[in-house]
Design a protein around this motif. Structure first.
Motif, PDB file in Angstrom:
ATOM      1  N   LEU A  30      -2.869 -13.683  -2.484  1.00  0.00           N
ATOM      2  CA  LEU A  30      -3.667 -13.125  -1.387  1.00  0.00           C
ATOM      3  C   LEU A  30      -3.025 -13.412  -0.030  1.00  0.00           C
ATOM      4  O   LEU A  30      -3.062 -12.575   0.869  1.00  0.00           O
ATOM      5  CB  LEU A  30      -5.088 -13.706  -1.437  1.00  0.00           C
ATOM      6  N   VAL A  31      -2.424 -14.597   0.097  1.00  0.00           N
ATOM      7  CA  VAL A  31      -1.724 -14.914   1.343  1.00  0.00           C
ATOM      8  C   VAL A  31      -0.595 -13.919   1.580  1.00  0.00           C
ATOM      9  O   VAL A  31      -0.411 -13.416   2.700  1.00  0.00           O
ATOM     10  CB  VAL A  31      -1.164 -16.354   1.292  1.00  0.00           C
ATOM     11  N   LEU A  73      -0.383 -10.830   0.457  1.00  0.00           N
ATOM     12  CA  LEU A  73      -0.951  -9.522   0.759  1.00  0.00           C
ATOM     13  C   LEU A  73      -1.497  -9.456   2.187  1.00  0.00           C
ATOM     14  O   LEU A  73      -1.437  -8.414   2.843  1.00  0.00           O
ATOM     15  CB  LEU A  73      -2.052  -9.183  -0.249  1.00  0.00           C
ATOM     16  N   LEU A  74      -2.026 -10.561   2.665  1.00  0.00           N
ATOM     17  CA  LEU A  74      -2.640 -10.601   3.998  1.00  0.00           C
ATOM     18  C   LEU A  74      -1.707 -11.188   5.050  1.00  0.00           C
ATOM     19  O   LEU A  74      -2.125 -11.428   6.191  1.00  0.00           O
ATOM     20  CB  LEU A  74      -3.931 -11.430   3.951  1.00  0.00           C
ATOM     21  N   ARG A  98      -1.477  -9.991   8.874  1.00  0.00           N
ATOM     22  CA  ARG A  98      -2.658 -10.350   9.654  1.00  0.00           C
ATOM     23  C   ARG A  98      -2.701 -11.853   9.928  1.00  0.00           C
ATOM     24  O   ARG A  98      -3.035 -12.287  11.041  1.00  0.00           O
ATOM     25  CB  ARG A  98      -3.922  -9.927   8.901  1.00  0.00           C
ATOM     26  N   ILE A  99      -2.326 -12.660   8.917  1.00  0.00           N
ATOM     27  CA  ILE A  99      -2.329 -14.114   9.087  1.00  0.00           C
ATOM     28  C   ILE A  99      -1.322 -14.520  10.151  1.00  0.00           C
ATOM     29  O   ILE A  99      -1.607 -15.354  11.017  1.00  0.00           O
ATOM     30  CB  ILE A  99      -2.013 -14.814   7.746  1.00  0.00           C
ATOM     31  N   SER A 144       4.828 -17.808  -0.700  1.00  0.00           N
ATOM     32  CA  SER A 144       3.722 -17.651   0.248  1.00  0.00           C
ATOM     33  C   SER A 144       3.665 -18.813   1.227  1.00  0.00           C
ATOM     34  O   SER A 144       3.411 -18.616   2.425  1.00  0.00           O
ATOM     35  CB  SER A 144       2.389 -17.519  -0.505  1.00  0.00           C
TER      36      SER A 144
END
Length: 245
Positions: free
Chosen positions: A113-114, A116-117, A120-121, A158
């Protein structure tokens, strides 16, 4: 072991090397292949770790330019990876079976998830980096890498992307290098005290060495965003498989 089984493991090793370098999920190919060859779960686990050293050797040999110039940081990260790999090997040999199994799927899912995001992070993070966090993270992830390792590359990737300003290409090189060190140190322990099937390890390593060598050129031509999204999605699939198996 029959010649046919040996040949199948060499082929599986090649795809393991390519998939392992590109996505960090080598064990999802190699571990089932070893089980299919008739090895018990523990023997397959330690044999897989020994063979996976070849992925790091192959990929590092074909990407040394990208590792130069990192100086003391790379030395520190390497020491942390080595200590973590040794700790993971000791956990596997001495601790009760299934020590990490309950939490691993959630670690892999979180790392995916990190990825994929990540845009934005990083936007929310701004220009802040966390250099002091990475050595600790490398040590902890390397423990899992030495213990079992399925998805360890995704977690490495990640964390590197999250705590530094590395590009996807640079993080992929570092991930492969550091995981290779963790595997190498764990493999030394397994060679001395673990039930390694050396014929199977040789077959898998032969293919993995070539696959690891082929990995860097392949990654260079894949768009970074496409690679990040693909690894994130595949990582979620791996997390589901680890949870349900």
């Amino acid at each position: 072991m029959s010649v046919a089984t040996f040949a199948v493991l060499v082929v599986a090793g090649f795809f393991t090397g390519v998939v392992g370098f590109i996505t960090g999920m080598a064990s999802i190919v190699s571990y089932p292949a070893l089980l299919a060859a008739g090895l018990s779960p523990i023997t397959a686990n330690v044999t897989n770790t020994v063979a996976m050293v070849a992925v790091g050797v192959g990929s590092t040999a074909n990407s040394t330019k990208e590792l130069r110039g990192r100086g003391p940081r790379l030395v520190l990260w390497s020491i942390c990876a080595a200590l973590g790999g040794l700790t993971g090997a000791l956990v596997l040999l001495l601790a009760p079976a299934g020590t990490f199994e309950a939490v691993v799927p959630f670690l892999v899912a979180g790392a995916s998830l990190v990825l994929l995001l990540l845009p934005r992070i990083r936007q929310l993070r701004g220009h802040a980096n966390f250099p002091r966090t990475l050595p600790v993270a490398v040590f902890v992830i390397a423990i899992y890498g030495g213990y079992f390792g399925a998805g360890a590359g995704v977690i490495f990737l990640s964390v590197i992307m999250l705590t530094t300003a590395e590009t996807m290409w640079g993080a992929t090189i570092l991930k492969s290098f550091l995981l290779g060190i963790a595997n190498l140190i764990a493999a030394v322990g397994f060679a001395a005290f673990g039930p390694v099937n050396w014929v199977a390890a040789l077959a898998l390593a032969l293919g993995a060495l070539i696959g690891g060598w082929c990995g860097p050129p392949v990654v260079k031509v894949i768009p970074p965003n496409a690679l990040r999204i693909a690894v994130g999605i595949l990582g979620l699939g791996l997390a589901g498989w680890l949870l349900l198996r």
